[in-house]
Write an enzyme that holds these catalytic residues in place. Structure first.
Site, short mmCIF file in Angstrom:
data_model
loop_
_atom_site.label_atom_id
_atom_site.label_comp_id
_atom_site.label_asym_id
_atom_site.label_seq_id
_atom_site.Cartn_x
_atom_site.Cartn_y
_atom_site.Cartn_z
N ASP A 15 -1.59 -0.69 5.99
CA ASP A 15 -1.63 0.02 7.26
C ASP A 15 -3.01 0.03 7.90
OD1 ASP A 15 -2.76 1.82 5.32
OD2 ASP A 15 -2.42 3.48 6.73
N ASP A 55 -0.30 5.19 0.80
CA ASP A 55 -0.58 6.18 1.83
C ASP A 55 -0.62 5.54 3.21
OD1 ASP A 55 -1.06 8.44 0.02
OD2 ASP A 55 -2.83 7.31 -0.60
N ASP A 85 0.84 -1.19 0.00
CA ASP A 85 0.00 0.00 0.00
C ASP A 85 0.89 1.25 0.00
OD1 ASP A 85 -2.50 1.49 0.40
OD2 ASP A 85 -1.76 1.82 2.43
#
Length: 231
Positions: free
Chosen positions: A185, A21, A19
């Site tokens: 995240d 961001d 991922d």
């Protein structure tokens, strides 16, 4: 196999989807600046950056919808919906102008990606950020060369937490889901990975919609991407 350590999950994987961001780059500053400029265009009050951090992760449309609902308040859903086209145009225009200028690469990201590549693993960047913005950000931060492919939220018919982006990325990588590690995240990444049949490791420093990340169903957690391959 849930008893495996993070490093063992990495060893069992042929490829990884990472991922962007909150996982590789702290982009909260970019989001906050673009949202601030958008709200100014709309003659609406500013919103604190801490609130924006709890709204990111499910794509641009979701972010802007949440921002408008927050600023306008309950009972103004129709007004928020009516403003969406103008708000999205403004946000995309401003984001394109500042992409990467108010963000930073998290510590250990380059070292972690280098270690994964050194193991011969294929890497894909898989994000809900629009693909063009993702590619530009990776280039600006010197990360693009680590990846075999980059897929944003507009690359497939559905976004994470739907498993489709993960399944289709595995096809491109040529690796089975069970041997393709998802690194993210948030619960978004974990839910998508579980549904796709991929192992998933989450970083502890990301956004996760304002909720404690260690409460998410994942196969492991790391404080830095360097820990993916650490002995």
């Amino acid at each position: 196999m849930k008893s495996l350590t993070v490093q063992q999950w990495t060893e069992h994987s042929q490829a990884a989807m990472v991922d962007l961001d909150g996982t590789m780059v702290d982009t909260l500053g970019d989001f906050a600046e673009a949202v601030s400029r958008m709200l100014q265009d709309l003659a609406l009050p500013r919103i604190d950056a801490v609130h924006i951090g709890n709204m990111v992760g499910k794509g641009t449309e979701h972010l802007i919808s949440r921002v408008l609902q927050h600023v306008l308040g309950a009972g103004h859903e129709a007004q928020a919906a009516a403003l969406m086209p103008q708000a999205l145009e403004s946000y995309h225009r401003h984001y394109a102008q500042i992409n990467g200028q108010f963000s930073r690469v998290f510590p250990g990201v380059q070292e972690g990606l280098e270690a994964l590549r050194a193991r011969g693993m294929k890497l894909a960047c898989l994000t809900n950020k629009p693909t063009s913005f993702a590619v530009e950000l990776l280039q600006a931060k010197g990360l693009e060369a680590y990846f075999d492919c980059v897929f944003g939220g507009d690359a497939f018919e559905r976004k994470k937490p739907d498993p489709m982006p993960l399944v289709k990325t595995c096809v491109v990588l040529g690796t089975p889901p069970a041997a393709t590690l998802m690194v993210g995240d948030s619960s978004n990444d974990a839910s998508a990975a579980r549904a796709a049949g991929c192992p998933v490791v989450l970083v502890t420093y990301g956004y996760n919609h304002g909720e404690p990340v260690r409460g998410v169903d994942a196969d492991g957690f790391v404080d830095s991407l360097e820990e993916l391959t650490a002995a």
